[in-house]
Write a protein that holds these residues in place. Structure first.
Motif, PDB file in Angstrom:
ATOM      1  N   LEU A 196     -15.879   5.122 -13.605  1.00  0.00           N
ATOM      2  CA  LEU A 196     -15.036   4.215 -14.379  1.00  0.00           C
ATOM      3  C   LEU A 196     -14.341   3.211 -13.468  1.00  0.00           C
ATOM      4  N   THR A 197     -13.857   3.687 -12.330  1.00  0.00           N
ATOM      5  CA  THR A 197     -13.216   2.789 -11.371  1.00  0.00           C
ATOM      6  C   THR A 197     -14.205   1.758 -10.857  1.00  0.00           C
ATOM      7  N   ALA A 198     -15.433   2.178 -10.593  1.00  0.00           N
ATOM      8  CA  ALA A 198     -16.454   1.247 -10.115  1.00  0.00           C
ATOM      9  C   ALA A 198     -16.743   0.156 -11.137  1.00  0.00           C
ATOM     10  N   TYR A 199     -16.597   0.493 -12.421  1.00  0.00           N
ATOM     11  CA  TYR A 199     -16.800  -0.488 -13.486  1.00  0.00           C
ATOM     12  C   TYR A 199     -15.535  -1.277 -13.806  1.00  0.00           C
ATOM     13  N   GLY A 200     -14.427  -0.928 -13.156  1.00  0.00           N
ATOM     14  CA  GLY A 200     -13.177  -1.621 -13.430  1.00  0.00           C
ATOM     15  C   GLY A 200     -12.552  -1.236 -14.750  1.00  0.00           C
ATOM     16  N   VAL A 201     -12.783  -0.006 -15.195  1.00  0.00           N
ATOM     17  CA  VAL A 201     -12.267   0.478 -16.480  1.00  0.00           C
ATOM     18  C   VAL A 201     -11.193   1.531 -16.226  1.00  0.00           C
ATOM     19  N   GLY A 202     -10.130   1.471 -16.998  1.00  0.00           N
ATOM     20  CA  GLY A 202      -9.063   2.458 -16.882  1.00  0.00           C
ATOM     21  C   GLY A 202      -8.109   2.143 -15.751  1.00  0.00           C
ATOM     22  N   TRP A 203      -7.332   3.151 -15.360  1.00  0.00           N
ATOM     23  CA  TRP A 203      -6.360   3.040 -14.277  1.00  0.00           C
ATOM     24  C   TRP A 203      -6.876   3.815 -13.074  1.00  0.00           C
ATOM     25  N   PRO A 204      -7.172   3.164 -11.958  1.00  0.00           N
ATOM     26  CA  PRO A 204      -7.719   3.891 -10.808  1.00  0.00           C
ATOM     27  C   PRO A 204      -6.756   4.911 -10.218  1.00  0.00           C
ATOM     28  N   TRP A 205      -5.460   4.741 -10.461  1.00  0.00           N
ATOM     29  CA  TRP A 205      -4.455   5.663  -9.933  1.00  0.00           C
ATOM     30  C   TRP A 205      -4.159   6.808 -10.908  1.00  0.00           C
ATOM     31  N   PHE A 206      -4.801   6.801 -12.075  1.00  0.00           N
ATOM     32  CA  PHE A 206      -4.593   7.837 -13.077  1.00  0.00           C
ATOM     33  C   PHE A 206      -5.917   8.570 -13.242  1.00  0.00           C
ATOM     34  N   THR A 207      -6.202   9.453 -12.292  1.00  0.00           N
ATOM     35  CA  THR A 207      -7.513  10.089 -12.232  1.00  0.00           C
ATOM     36  C   THR A 207      -7.610  11.247 -13.216  1.00  0.00           C
ATOM     37  N   LEU A 208      -8.635  11.202 -14.031  1.00  0.00           N
ATOM     38  CA  LEU A 208      -8.913  12.278 -14.972  1.00  0.00           C
ATOM     39  C   LEU A 208     -10.141  13.045 -14.490  1.00  0.00           C
ATOM     40  N   GLY A 209     -10.000  14.353 -14.386  1.00  0.00           N
ATOM     41  CA  GLY A 209     -11.126  15.163 -13.952  1.00  0.00           C
ATOM     42  C   GLY A 209     -12.209  15.237 -15.016  1.00  0.00           C
ATOM     43  N   ASP A 210     -13.401  15.633 -14.608  1.00  0.00           N
ATOM     44  CA  ASP A 210     -14.530  15.676 -15.528  1.00  0.00           C
ATOM     45  C   ASP A 210     -14.324  16.698 -16.652  1.00  0.00           C
ATOM     46  N   LEU A 211     -13.795  17.875 -16.323  1.00  0.00           N
ATOM     47  CA  LEU A 211     -13.514  18.867 -17.358  1.00  0.00           C
ATOM     48  C   LEU A 211     -12.432  18.362 -18.314  1.00  0.00           C
ATOM     49  N   ASP A 212     -11.425  17.734 -17.748  1.00  0.00           N
ATOM     50  CA  ASP A 212     -10.345  17.167 -18.552  1.00  0.00           C
ATOM     51  C   ASP A 212     -10.877  16.067 -19.475  1.00  0.00           C
ATOM     52  N   LEU A 213     -11.776  15.251 -18.962  1.00  0.00           N
ATOM     53  CA  LEU A 213     -12.377  14.207 -19.788  1.00  0.00           C
ATOM     54  C   LEU A 213     -13.135  14.801 -20.976  1.00  0.00           C
ATOM     55  N   GLY A 214     -13.721  15.969 -20.784  1.00  0.00           N
ATOM     56  CA  GLY A 214     -14.382  16.628 -21.910  1.00  0.00           C
ATOM     57  C   GLY A 214     -13.403  16.897 -23.043  1.00  0.00           C
ATOM     58  N   THR A 215     -12.179  17.305 -22.692  1.00  0.00           N
ATOM     59  CA  THR A 215     -11.144  17.528 -23.706  1.00  0.00           C
ATOM     60  C   THR A 215     -10.795  16.228 -24.413  1.00  0.00           C
ATOM     61  N   HIS A 216     -10.623  15.149 -23.636  1.00  0.00           N
ATOM     62  CA  HIS A 216     -10.235  13.862 -24.223  1.00  0.00           C
ATOM     63  C   HIS A 216     -11.342  13.294 -25.115  1.00  0.00           C
ATOM     64  N   ILE A 217     -12.583  13.494 -24.709  1.00  0.00           N
ATOM     65  CA  ILE A 217     -13.704  13.027 -25.539  1.00  0.00           C
ATOM     66  C   ILE A 217     -13.741  13.812 -26.858  1.00  0.00           C
ATOM     67  N   ALA A 218     -13.581  15.132 -26.757  1.00  0.00           N
ATOM     68  CA  ALA A 218     -13.585  15.952 -27.973  1.00  0.00           C
ATOM     69  C   ALA A 218     -12.439  15.554 -28.895  1.00  0.00           C
ATOM     70  N   ARG A 219     -11.252  15.374 -28.328  1.00  0.00           N
ATOM     71  CA  ARG A 219     -10.091  14.992 -29.140  1.00  0.00           C
ATOM     72  C   ARG A 219     -10.326  13.654 -29.833  1.00  0.00           C
TER      73      ARG A 219
END
Length: 320
Positions: free
Chosen positions: A83-106
């Motif tokens: 996401l950082t490489a694409y310039g999306v989101g906040w580079p200083w607000f890192t979300l882990g891959d497992l955590d992202l699974g929760t956010h995607i499901a939500r």
């Protein structure tokens, strides 16, 4: 016994985990309902992120990162790097891959039309948490911080600036249109004891109290309301809560936080208040002001120490 806890993120999660340990050991018939702050929630990279709800869920599920205090254990961060490489989101607000699974499901469930409370119920069925977890509201209420450099989301101020920019004030956007989530007023009104976790009084507990319907339920409940100080010896236990307190003119002091909440007998929130033993000199004055106060150890060093804190809070409630 019906126990209700108002809680923020990491500190609230540690307290609830200790309370759960106490209930499992000594009060197996008791039920715990946790009402969580949602003011830290935000949309990021198209996903709905709920930091405090997730901290509570992960900690109670036993899958949180104990070293960092937030997020999942055993995380990788490949998606955030992309996401950082694409310039999306906040580079200083890192979300882990497992955590992202929760956010995607939500986010998927929200876009399917489920309210946040139903989504939380769905997500928490994955683990035996031992508590009922409720968001304070189903509505989007986000905390923003006014600074000399402009207004920003609370998470940007907290994570990117580390609260180094003095806060000129806090805005809970959307709060005036919000309502308490289903089950929240009912839990408070039906409680035997209401506990205020040692969470940030301004942006965690303060946001919960600002949701229409919550304070009214606290005023109407017959249950004693007992809080635990998040300040020990003039310092916050965790994070930069002192920066939040100073922004609203409250000293970083256990007695000052109690007076900020106020005595319930005088239109405030508290029947009782626990301070740490180093703040024992606050007991007499607060008790005289209508807030029954006791001094006990309040360092949440482990679940046993936290369970002892929770027992002290229940003992104080029983004396009211």
């Amino acid at each position: 016994m019906q126990l209700v806890v108002l809680a923020g993120g990491v500190g609230g999660a540690r307290f609830v985990r200790g309370l759960r340990a106490l209930v499992r050991r000594d009060r197996p018939g008791a039920a715990i309902t946790v009402i969580a702050n949602t003011g830290d929630d935000l949309w990021l990279a198209g996903l709905r992120v709920t930091p405090d709800l997730d901290s509570l869920m992960y900690a109670l599920a036993g899958v949180n990162d104990e070293e960092r205090g937030w997020g999942r254990a055993g995380e990788t961060e490949r998606v955030s790097a992309e996401l950082t490489a694409y310039g999306v989101g906040w580079p200083w607000f890192t979300l882990g891959d497992l955590d992202l699974g929760t956010h995607i499901a939500r986010t998927s469930l929200l876009k399917d039309g489920l309210p946040l409370s139903a989504v939380v119920e769905r997500l928490t069925t994955r683990w035996p948490l031992g508590v009922r977890l409720l968001p304070a509201t189903d509505d989007e209420v986000e905390t923003h911080v006014r600074t000399a450099e402009g207004t920003m989301h609370f998470e940007e101020w907290w994570v990117r600036t580390r609260a180094a920019l003095p806060a000129l004030g806090f805005e809970q956007r959307g709060v005036e249109r919000a309502t308490a989530a289903p089950g929240v007023p009912e839990a408070i009104l039906g409680a035997d004891v209401v506990l205020i976790a040692p969470s940030n009084p301004v942006v965690s507990i303060g946001t919960i109290l600002g949701i229409p319907g919550v304070r009214e339920a606290l005023e109407a409940t017959s249950a004693p309301v007992v809080g635990l100080s998040p300040v020990i010896g003039g310092a916050v236990v965790r994070g930069m809560g002192d920066a939040c307190l100073s922004a609203i003119g409250v000293a970083t002091d256990a007695a000052a936080v109690a007076r900020h909440y106020g005595a319930r007998s005088a239109g405030g929130l508290l029947d009782g208040w626990l301070v740490d033993t180093v703040d024992e000199d606050a007991v007499e004055g607060l008790t005289a002001a209508g807030i029954a106060t006791r001094a006990v150890p309040l360092r949440m060093t482990d679940d046993d120490a936290t369970a002892a804190m929770a027992q002290a809070a229940l003992d104080l409630a029983a004396s009211r």
